[in-house]
Design a protein around this motif. Structure first.
Motif, PDB file in Angstrom:
ATOM      1  N   ALA A 106       0.828  -1.205   0.000  1.00 50.77           N
ATOM      2  CA  ALA A 106       0.000   0.000   0.000  1.00 50.77           C
ATOM      3  C   ALA A 106       0.868   1.264   0.000  1.00 50.77           C
ATOM      4  CB  ALA A 106      -0.930  -0.012   1.217  1.00 50.77           C
ATOM      5  N   ALA A 107       1.960   1.230   0.780  1.00 52.17           N
ATOM      6  CA  ALA A 107       2.852   2.385   0.846  1.00 52.17           C
ATOM      7  C   ALA A 107       3.544   2.620  -0.492  1.00 52.17           C
ATOM      8  CB  ALA A 107       3.892   2.164   1.947  1.00 52.17           C
ATOM      9  N   SER A 108       3.912   1.550  -1.189  1.00 58.08           N
ATOM     10  CA  SER A 108       4.535   1.686  -2.507  1.00 58.08           C
ATOM     11  C   SER A 108       3.564   2.321  -3.504  1.00 58.08           C
ATOM     12  CB  SER A 108       5.002   0.320  -3.020  1.00 58.08           C
ATOM     13  OG  SER A 108       5.971  -0.242  -2.161  1.00 58.08           O
ATOM     14  N   LEU A 109       2.298   1.943  -3.401  1.00 58.18           N
ATOM     15  CA  LEU A 109       1.280   2.547  -4.267  1.00 58.18           C
ATOM     16  C   LEU A 109       1.127   4.033  -3.963  1.00 58.18           C
ATOM     17  CD1 LEU A 109      -0.823   2.076  -6.468  1.00 58.18           C
ATOM     18  CD2 LEU A 109      -2.470   1.491  -4.665  1.00 58.18           C
ATOM     19  N   LEU A 110       1.145   4.384  -2.663  1.00 58.79           N
ATOM     20  CA  LEU A 110       1.055   5.790  -2.278  1.00 58.79           C
ATOM     21  C   LEU A 110       2.239   6.567  -2.841  1.00 58.79           C
ATOM     22  CD1 LEU A 110      -0.079   8.185  -0.662  1.00 58.79           C
ATOM     23  CD2 LEU A 110       1.125   7.289   1.356  1.00 58.79           C
ATOM     24  N   ALA A 111       3.456   6.017  -2.739  1.00 58.63           N
ATOM     25  CA  ALA A 111       4.636   6.698  -3.267  1.00 58.63           C
ATOM     26  C   ALA A 111       4.565   6.827  -4.784  1.00 58.63           C
ATOM     27  CB  ALA A 111       5.901   5.943  -2.860  1.00 58.63           C
ATOM     28  N   THR A 112       3.986   5.821  -5.444  1.00 61.05           N
ATOM     29  CA  THR A 112       3.835   5.869  -6.903  1.00 61.05           C
ATOM     30  C   THR A 112       2.922   7.009  -7.328  1.00 61.05           C
ATOM     31  OG1 THR A 112       4.114   3.470  -7.033  1.00 61.05           O
ATOM     32  CG2 THR A 112       3.137   4.544  -8.936  1.00 61.05           C
ATOM     33  N   LEU A 113       1.856   7.215  -6.571  1.00 58.42           N
ATOM     34  CA  LEU A 113       0.840   8.204  -6.926  1.00 58.42           C
ATOM     35  C   LEU A 113       1.055   9.548  -6.239  1.00 58.42           C
ATOM     36  CD1 LEU A 113      -2.300   5.869  -6.662  1.00 58.42           C
ATOM     37  CD2 LEU A 113      -1.021   6.488  -8.733  1.00 58.42           C
ATOM     38  N   ALA A 114       2.174   9.715  -5.539  1.00 64.53           N
ATOM     39  CA  ALA A 114       2.411  10.915  -4.727  1.00 64.53           C
ATOM     40  C   ALA A 114       2.188  12.191  -5.530  1.00 64.53           C
ATOM     41  CB  ALA A 114       3.824  10.881  -4.170  1.00 64.53           C
ATOM     42  N   TRP A 115       1.527  13.174  -4.896  1.00 68.42           N
ATOM     43  CA  TRP A 115       1.215  14.426  -5.564  1.00 68.42           C
ATOM     44  C   TRP A 115       2.026  15.604  -5.016  1.00 68.42           C
ATOM     45  CZ3 TRP A 115      -1.776  11.300  -2.620  1.00 68.42           C
ATOM     46  CH2 TRP A 115      -2.108  11.750  -1.332  1.00 68.42           C
ATOM     47  N   ASP A 116       2.742  15.393  -3.917  1.00 66.47           N
ATOM     48  CA  ASP A 116       3.606  16.428  -3.372  1.00 66.47           C
ATOM     49  C   ASP A 116       4.665  15.763  -2.501  1.00 66.47           C
ATOM     50  OD1 ASP A 116       2.330  15.709  -1.008  1.00 66.47           O
ATOM     51  OD2 ASP A 116       1.153  17.548  -0.854  1.00 66.47           O
ATOM     52  N   PRO A 117       5.665  16.510  -2.038  1.00 68.14           N
ATOM     53  CA  PRO A 117       6.719  15.888  -1.228  1.00 68.14           C
ATOM     54  C   PRO A 117       6.205  15.190   0.017  1.00 68.14           C
ATOM     55  CG  PRO A 117       7.428  18.056  -1.988  1.00 68.14           C
ATOM     56  CD  PRO A 117       5.989  17.917  -2.374  1.00 68.14           C
ATOM     57  N   ALA A 118       5.216  15.764   0.690  1.00 65.29           N
ATOM     58  CA  ALA A 118       4.716  15.174   1.934  1.00 65.29           C
ATOM     59  C   ALA A 118       4.118  13.789   1.688  1.00 65.29           C
ATOM     60  CB  ALA A 118       3.686  16.098   2.571  1.00 65.29           C
ATOM     61  N   LEU A 121       6.996  11.298   0.880  1.00 62.55           N
ATOM     62  CA  LEU A 121       7.781  10.920   2.052  1.00 62.55           C
ATOM     63  C   LEU A 121       6.967  10.068   3.021  1.00 62.55           C
ATOM     64  CD1 LEU A 121       9.768  14.235   2.702  1.00 62.55           C
ATOM     65  CD2 LEU A 121      10.567  12.129   1.611  1.00 62.55           C
ATOM     66  N   ALA A 122       5.666  10.311   3.090  1.00 60.32           N
ATOM     67  CA  ALA A 122       4.814   9.457   3.917  1.00 60.32           C
ATOM     68  C   ALA A 122       4.823   8.027   3.377  1.00 60.32           C
ATOM     69  CB  ALA A 122       3.388  10.009   3.942  1.00 60.32           C
ATOM     70  N   GLY A 123       4.740   7.902   2.049  1.00 59.25           N
ATOM     71  CA  GLY A 123       4.805   6.574   1.455  1.00 59.25           C
ATOM     72  C   GLY A 123       6.128   5.892   1.733  1.00 59.25           C
ATOM     73  N   ARG A 124       7.229   6.636   1.657  1.00 58.58           N
ATOM     74  CA  ARG A 124       8.547   6.058   1.933  1.00 58.58           C
ATOM     75  C   ARG A 124       8.658   5.613   3.391  1.00 58.58           C
ATOM     76  NH1 ARG A 124      11.839   3.804  -0.999  1.00 58.58           N
ATOM     77  NH2 ARG A 124      13.741   4.763  -0.240  1.00 58.58           N
ATOM     78  N   ALA A 125       8.152   6.418   4.311  1.00 61.80           N
ATOM     79  CA  ALA A 125       8.219   6.058   5.729  1.00 61.80           C
ATOM     80  C   ALA A 125       7.402   4.797   6.005  1.00 61.80           C
ATOM     81  CB  ALA A 125       7.720   7.217   6.588  1.00 61.80           C
ATOM     82  N   LEU A 126       6.217   4.706   5.393  1.00 56.51           N
ATOM     83  CA  LEU A 126       5.387   3.510   5.590  1.00 56.51           C
ATOM     84  C   LEU A 126       6.023   2.292   4.922  1.00 56.51           C
ATOM     85  CD1 LEU A 126       1.850   5.083   5.096  1.00 56.51           C
ATOM     86  CD2 LEU A 126       2.852   4.246   7.230  1.00 56.51           C
ATOM     87  N   GLN A 127       6.714   2.479   3.795  1.00 55.72           N
ATOM     88  CA  GLN A 127       7.489   1.383   3.203  1.00 55.72           C
ATOM     89  C   GLN A 127       8.534   0.870   4.205  1.00 55.72           C
ATOM     90  OE1 GLN A 127       9.148   3.133  -0.388  1.00 55.72           O
ATOM     91  NE2 GLN A 127       7.968   1.736  -1.667  1.00 55.72           N
TER      92      GLN A 127
END
Length: 486
Positions: A106-118, A121-127
């Motif tokens: 799920a975190a990788s999907l969030l990082a893939t679709l990221a729309w801003d730095p926050a 980085l949230a996706g990376r932290a959850l990864q």
């Protein structure tokens, strides 16, 4: 991704050793699931590196802020390893492994679709948090599924190969995917991996936990997690900005104090997160020292060699990735040979010899110049050093976990994986900064290589003395690794 489980990769039996049993079809599938998850996490360590400049331009991140793309993953992945390893022991390794896989996907999907730095980085932290659950529980499931001896040697050999290969493939794949598609495809690849592995895992992996259910050591969990988070933050920030910044000094001091407090807490806890008697076992203490050195120093060599190839020899990112692609191919060869070597000489002797080889080959890089010959030398030296490095990875894992009861495997493998993560994290800040801050990059790289090799060779001597590998091997193939371990 093919996994070599043919009989030809089984070590030849020697006196006192039974041949490695042939893996059943189910065992092969279990091994595939566990190794694929470990490969996925290893891939995450490097796949984004080449894409960072493009990512920063797309999301509006400054150059100084790009370090957080790495740090946001490293903090939770290293900081929560021991805690999650113990939680897996107490509440179910399979359960926590699956939760980690789901979170990572799920975190990788969030990082893939990221729309801003926050959001990125949230996706990376959850990864990183998902990786902290996957790595120790996956290793515990492997060591409890495959019995100690040739079967476990073989399984750890394949796992170690894919761990090393994942890091190397990530460097090549990151450049290719970024050039052909975009930086988002590097994160999408990780989400795809999780999507493939997650449906298979519940059907194949058995549940595994300690028979007793002691209470979780909360004070120990708080101090060690806080200590590791502070230490990793300090070292990763120092890699970019040096050790003079106030936040680096404060978090470094806080990390050391919290880890000292953790040791005091564990000495008094009825159900410690880390068993201090386990740390007093020679195999655990000296094996982890060997692991810490091989990971930290090899990551440093790769880092400074990447700078050298691109900044001094002017290779492109893709060409640099190809150099490390050769390294990855020879790592696969090393993974098939390592069980044979361990079966012949024992895990302890293999660890010492692999460290000595890694250090000696690191010294050979001191002859690097500025011509095309240096590309060939760099490719050969780093590839052969990586073969020794992989032998050290496999043999240190076997050294640390041999003779440890199943109910404590989570503790032992938590130490193994924490050593791995901390090693990957500390090498570059401690030595790599000498290259990046030098007025002449070439001389700075040479300085780092000298210090790197000296540390590895010194560790080989210390581990040899600590594990007493100078004694006769006896009749067992793995030197009866559990004898005299305490």
């Amino acid at each position: 991704m093919a996994i070599d489980t043919t009989p030809t990769s089984t070590p030849a039996p020697v006196a006192g050793q039974q041949p490695a049993p042939r893996l059943s079809a189910r065992d092969r599938l279990v091994l595939f699931v566990l190794c694929a998850a470990q490969f996925m996490v290893a891939l995450d360590f490097s796949v984004l590196n080449v894409a960072l400049p493009v990512l920063g331009a797309d999301l509006g991140m400054s150059t100084s802020a790009l370090q957080w793309a790495v740090t946001a993953f490293a903090l939770p992945s290293g900081g929560f390893l021991l805690l999650f390893g113990r939680m897996g022991d107490l509440y179910g390794r399979r359960r926590l492994f699956l939760a980690g896989l789901a979170l990572f996907g799920a975190a990788s999907l969030l990082a893939t679709l990221a729309w801003d730095p926050a959001s990125f980085l949230a996706g990376r932290a959850l990864q990183g948090l998902g990786a902290a659950a996957i790595v120790p529980t996956g290793m515990s499931l492997l060591t409890t599924t495959f019995p100690e001896g040739p079967a476990r040697d073989r399984a750890l050999g394949i796992s170690g190969t894919l761990l090393s290969l994942g890091f190397t493939v990530g460097m090549v794949a990151g450049g290719v995917l970024t050039d052909l598609l975009s930086w988002r495809s590097t994160m999408g690849l990780l989400a795809l991996f999780a999507l493939i592995v997650l449906p298979l895992a519940p059907r194949l992996l058995p549940e595994s936990r300690t028979p007793e259910r002691p209470r979780l050591d909360v004070p120990g969990a708080v101090t060690v997690t806080g200590g590791l988070l502070s230490l990793i933050y300090a070292l990763t920030t120092a890699a970019e900005h040096g050790f003079g910044r106030a936040d680096v000094l404060v978090t470094l001091a806080a990390g050391l104090l919290l880890l000292a407090a953790f040791a005091a807490v564990e000495s008094r806890s009825a159900a410690p997160l880390v068993s201090l008697p386990m740390l007093r076992r020679r195999t655990v203490a000296w094996g982890n020292l060997g692991g810490l050195v091989t990971f930290s120093m090899m990551s440093t060599v790769v880092f400074v060699l990447t700078l050298y190839l691109q900044e001094v020899l002017h290779l492109s990112a893709f060409e640099t990735g190809l150099v490390f692609g050769v390294q990855g191919l020879l790592s696969v060869v090393a993974g098939s040979l390592a069980p044979r070597v361990i079966g012949r000489f024992g895990a302890r002797r293999t660890l010492v010899g692999a460290l000595a080889g890694q250090g000696a080959l690191g010294l050979s890089l001191l002859t690097l110049g500025e011509g095309g010959r240096s590309v060939v030398l760099a490719t050969a030296a780093v590839s052969l050093a990586s073969m020794c490095h992989l032998g050290a990875i496999i043999s240190y894992g076997l050294t640390v976990t041999s003779g440890v009861p199943d109910e404590e495997q989570g503790l032992a493998t938590g130490l193994v994986t924490s050593t791995q993560q901390v090693g990957i994290t500390v090498g570059i800040p401690l030595l790599g900064v000498l290259a990046t801050t030098a007025t002449d990059l070439r001389s700075g790289v040479h300085t780092v290589l000298v210090l790197d090799a000296a540390i590895v060779l010194a560790a080989a001597v210390l581990v040899a003395v600590g594990l007493r590998v100078n004694r006769p091997a006896g009749s067992g193939a793995v030197e009866a690794e559990t004898v005299g371990a305490r």
